[in-house]
Structure formats: C-alpha cells, structure tokens
Design an enzyme around this catalytic site. Structure first.
Site, PDB file in Angstrom:
ATOM      1  N   LYS A  41       0.836  -1.195   0.000  1.00  0.00           N
ATOM      2  CA  LYS A  41       0.000   0.000   0.000  1.00  0.00           C
ATOM      3  C   LYS A  41       0.874   1.248   0.000  1.00  0.00           C
ATOM      4  O   LYS A  41       2.085   1.170   0.263  1.00  0.00           O
ATOM      5  CB  LYS A  41      -0.951  -0.004   1.196  1.00  0.00           C
ATOM      6  CG  LYS A  41      -0.283  -0.007   2.554  1.00  0.00           C
ATOM      7  CD  LYS A  41      -1.313  -0.077   3.669  1.00  0.00           C
ATOM      8  CE  LYS A  41      -0.624  -0.025   5.033  1.00  0.00           C
ATOM      9  NZ  LYS A  41      -1.609  -0.014   6.143  1.00  0.00           N
TER      10      LYS A  41
ATOM     11  N   ARG B 169     -10.578   1.392  14.678  1.00  0.00           N
ATOM     12  CA  ARG B 169     -10.281   2.188  13.489  1.00  0.00           C
ATOM     13  C   ARG B 169     -11.251   1.865  12.352  1.00  0.00           C
ATOM     14  O   ARG B 169     -11.687   2.749  11.631  1.00  0.00           O
ATOM     15  CB  ARG B 169      -8.828   1.952  13.041  1.00  0.00           C
ATOM     16  CG  ARG B 169      -8.390   2.862  11.922  1.00  0.00           C
ATOM     17  CD  ARG B 169      -6.921   2.713  11.608  1.00  0.00           C
ATOM     18  NE  ARG B 169      -6.595   1.421  11.022  1.00  0.00           N
ATOM     19  CZ  ARG B 169      -5.393   1.100  10.561  1.00  0.00           C
ATOM     20  NH1 ARG B 169      -4.392   1.968  10.655  1.00  0.00           N
ATOM     21  NH2 ARG B 169      -5.156  -0.084  10.034  1.00  0.00           N
TER      22      ARG B 169
ATOM     23  N   TYR C 133      19.268  29.644   7.064  1.00  0.00           N
ATOM     24  CA  TYR C 133      18.203  30.553   7.491  1.00  0.00           C
ATOM     25  C   TYR C 133      18.203  30.757   9.008  1.00  0.00           C
ATOM     26  O   TYR C 133      18.439  29.812   9.780  1.00  0.00           O
ATOM     27  CB  TYR C 133      16.849  29.998   7.062  1.00  0.00           C
ATOM     28  CG  TYR C 133      16.570  30.148   5.582  1.00  0.00           C
ATOM     29  CD1 TYR C 133      16.450  31.412   5.015  1.00  0.00           C
ATOM     30  CD2 TYR C 133      16.436  29.022   4.779  1.00  0.00           C
ATOM     31  CE1 TYR C 133      16.187  31.551   3.652  1.00  0.00           C
ATOM     32  CE2 TYR C 133      16.174  29.151   3.418  1.00  0.00           C
ATOM     33  CZ  TYR C 133      16.057  30.418   2.858  1.00  0.00           C
ATOM     34  OH  TYR C 133      15.800  30.545   1.515  1.00  0.00           O
TER      35      TYR C 133
ATOM     36  N   MET D 151      14.544  24.185   1.383  1.00  0.00           N
ATOM     37  CA  MET D 151      13.588  23.501   0.531  1.00  0.00           C
ATOM     38  C   MET D 151      14.271  22.507  -0.402  1.00  0.00           C
ATOM     39  O   MET D 151      13.751  21.413  -0.655  1.00  0.00           O
ATOM     40  CB  MET D 151      12.797  24.514  -0.299  1.00  0.00           C
ATOM     41  CG  MET D 151      11.735  23.898  -1.182  1.00  0.00           C
ATOM     42  SD  MET D 151      10.865  25.127  -2.174  1.00  0.00           S
ATOM     43  CE  MET D 151       9.986  26.047  -0.884  1.00  0.00           C
TER      44      MET D 151
END
Length: 402
Positions: free
Chosen positions: A44, A147, A280, A335
């Site tokens: 999955k 669940r 940063y 990023m």
C-alpha cells in the site's frame, strides 16, 4: 539531465528478506506442527513510497502468495503492471464499475475485497447478484483497534448467516494488531477475541478460509500469531526487527537487510571563517574555519525539516585509507538543499557521492536512525520521500559506490 538525488532500491536485499520470512514461516510451522502460513506482501501507499509496480512484480516473482493494498486505485496500479498473484483491497469497497479492470479481476478471483460493516456486505451481495458474479471477500474484525471493521458481535451475526449469501464468498477473516511492536499483552487480548469468534463459528467457515492478523512485528514476535497467512510490509525492506519491545518467541529472528538508500552528490564546496553563520535564521555558528558542502536535497524532496541540527550524512568513494566518512548537517534544512561540514573529510569534493539515507543499519543516517531523530517511525521516513525523487532498482552488484 541527471537527477539531483535518487532513491536506490536493492533488489538483492529485497529477495533475501522475502526468503528470510519464508524460512521463518517454515520453521515456525514445524515448531507448531502445522502448514506454513502464506506470505502476503503489503504494498500500500505505493509500496511505502518505493514503487508499487516494480516491488509487487518482484515479490510475486519471489513467491509472495498475495499482495495487499489500501484502495481500489492502488489495486488498479498493480493490475496495470500485470502482477499475477491475488490482490487484497483493505479499504471498504461497495461496488465496482464494469468498465474498471478491477471488475474482471474480481470475476477471476484475482481481486479480494475487505468487508468492514453489514451495509457494505449487503451492497456487495446486491452488486454480485445484479452482475451475476461471485465476489471473494475477507471479513475485517476489529477486536480493539477502533479504526474500522466489524465488531465481534456484528461479525458473529454475519458469519451466522453466510449461507444466505449467494454472490459473496468469504475466503478470509482477519484483524489488525494495534500494539504488535510494543505491547504483546494487548496483542494476546485481540488474538483471544478473534480466536473465540472463530471457534464459536467454526462450522460456518470453510476449512480453507484464510485467517490472518500478523503484520511485520507480530510475524517476528511469535509464531502463534501467524495464522494461515501473515501480512508483511516494512520487514520486506529490512526494517522493524529491532523495534520490537519485550520478549520474542520465534525460534530465530531472521537477519533482514536494509534495502533502501537515498543518494545525492555534493554540488558545491566552499571555505568559511570561524564565526560565520549557516543557513536561514543563522541557527548555527561555525566554531572554527570550516570547509562546507552543499547537497541538493531538502524538505521539498521529503527530507525532514526536523533533522536540522541533528542529522548526519555518509560520504562514499573517498580517496585514501577511509573510503567513507560520516559528516554533520549544519543549520536549517532548506527547501532544496542542506549544508554539510566537510572540514574533517578533506578528500570530499564536488560530485562526491552522498548517502542522505544509508542502507547500513549502523549508519547515523539509516532509516531507523532518522526515524528516531525525528521522533517518527520508519514508515513515515520512507513514505515522505517525494515522488520527484527517481526510484532506481538495482542488484547488489549495481549499487552506486562513488
């Protein structure tokens, strides 16, 4: 154009892990005097981000008896790759379009559906009647996960009237353990509830009905959880064995090999004075004159922002006596890049190979090590690696070394 990073999946290690689980199932079957449990490979979420099509084909070729996915869309992906073994869809599915490839797969027994509630079962029975087909299903029992799935009471009522169903064929009964890695006592409670249900309705279920509950952790913990099939996901890629808390009762824990590396190369090298700040918000200040490198990987690729100031990467293919070196990541994760300290790795240069994630279990940047640093788990570390990072499937002899 070369990718800035790529995910390397070692098929030789994957094969070895499948064989190791097969051996474990055989050994435990001999110990308990029963037929070995079947092996269901869980693929999955795109095989935990590793590429469901190629991974599923490999697992089927190496003897997986069944594959499990979450959604119908994930099952369609496997069918598009001509995966030959049966596929179990774990998500509640109420009907299928006749134009969908899943429809034919159901009619030929290649697609099995999980049943979570009485309404869904009724919908499938009506659908089968309208289409004139039989639908293989597995009853999902929930004895403690809260669940999804049937309560013990609902399951008992449903099993008691299976003889009224003409177009739904119950080929499996299963549950999912909530604490197989951490709390064996609760696993035993769930198992006892499931076993009591099965014993009370033994005559209503066919002898060949698949009974399955064990995930990777339960499979590795104790053979008594194996049932007639186990559903192994994380362990196929080499992870999970060292995360099990408490006693383990299998004859021998298999040696699993980590199968995944995330690789990149140094894109820039520069020298900076003592006192310079890195990244940063200037979260790191150099304590010495330093030689720094930039690796083109960042949180946009799925590298966790939470690793800032904590992580290390491994350099490979270096000159000199030491062919590799583990060096720290400095400052904030950006990023699309991270900064690493090369001061103590003088042979590192532009284009040096970087293991952002290593397949060495002892590396400070292994999947479990990163999971620990980010207070997460191996599943998330694998799944979060971005789809923009190419997946490359290699044999042991083809692994990148420099």
């Amino acid at each position: 154009m070369k990718p800035t990073s790529w995910l390397e999946i070692n098929l030789t290690a994957l094969d070895a892990n499948v064989a190791a689980f097969r051996q474990l199932l055989d050994d435990e079957a001999k110990t308990h005097g029963r037929t070995p449990a079947l092996l269901c490979g869980v693929v999955k979420a795109d095989a935990y981000g590793l590429g469901a099509g190629p991974i599923a084909r490999r697992l089927a070729g190496k003897g997986a008896d069944m594959l499990a996915v979450y959604s119908p869309a994930q099952a369609e992906q496997l069918l598009a790759h001509n995966v030959p073994c049966p596929i179990l869809v774990l998500m509640p599915t109420h009907e299928l379009s006749r134009s969908s490839p899943l429809y034919r797969a159901v009619t030929t027994g290649r697609l099995h559906l999980a049943v979570h509630d009485p309404e869904q079962l009724a919908n499938l029975e009506r659908f089968g009647q309208l289409q004139g087909i039989d639908i293989p299903v597995h009853l999902h029992i929930d004895p403690g996960m809260s669940r999804a799935g049937l309560t013990i009471e609902q399951a008992g009522e449903m099993i008691g009237r299976l003889d009224t169903l003409k177009h739904v064929q119950v080929v499996g009964v299963y549950t999912h353990f909530a604490t197989a890695d951490s709390d064996a006592d609760f696993v035993d409670e769930q198992t006892d509830r499931l076993n009591a249900l099965l014993e009370a309705h033994r005559d209503a279920l066919a002898p060949e009905t698949l009974i399955h509950a064990a995930n990777t952790y339960a499979t590795l913990r104790d053979g008594k959880y194996h049932g007639s099939m186990v559903r192994v996901g994380l362990g196929l890629y080499g992870y999970g064995a060292d995360e099990i808390e408490g006693e383990i009762h299998v004859a021998a824990t298999p040696v699993l090999r980590h199968a995944v590396r995330w690789l990149s190369r140094i894109g820039h090298v520069g020298e900076y004075p003592r006192g310079a700040t890195v990244g940063y918000d200037r979260t790191f200040r150099l304590r010495r004159k330093s030689r720094l490198g930039v690796v083109p990987v960042g949180y946009g690729d799925g590298y966790p922002l939470a690793l800032a100031g904590k992580a290390m990467v491994r350099l490979s293919g270096l000159e000199g006596d030491d062919q590799q070196a583990d060096v720290p990541v400095l400052g904030r994760v950006s990023m699309d890049q991270i900064v690493i300290d090369l001061t103590d790795a003088p042979h590192a240069r532009v284009d040096t190979l970087v293991e952002v994630v290593s397949d060495d279990p002892d590396a400070p940047c292994s999947v479990p090590a990163i999971a620990a640093l980010t207070r997460s788990h191996c599943y998330e570390v694998l799944c979060r690696i971005g789809k923009t990072v190419p997946r490359v499937y290699v044999a042991e002899s083809e692994r990148a070394t420099e």
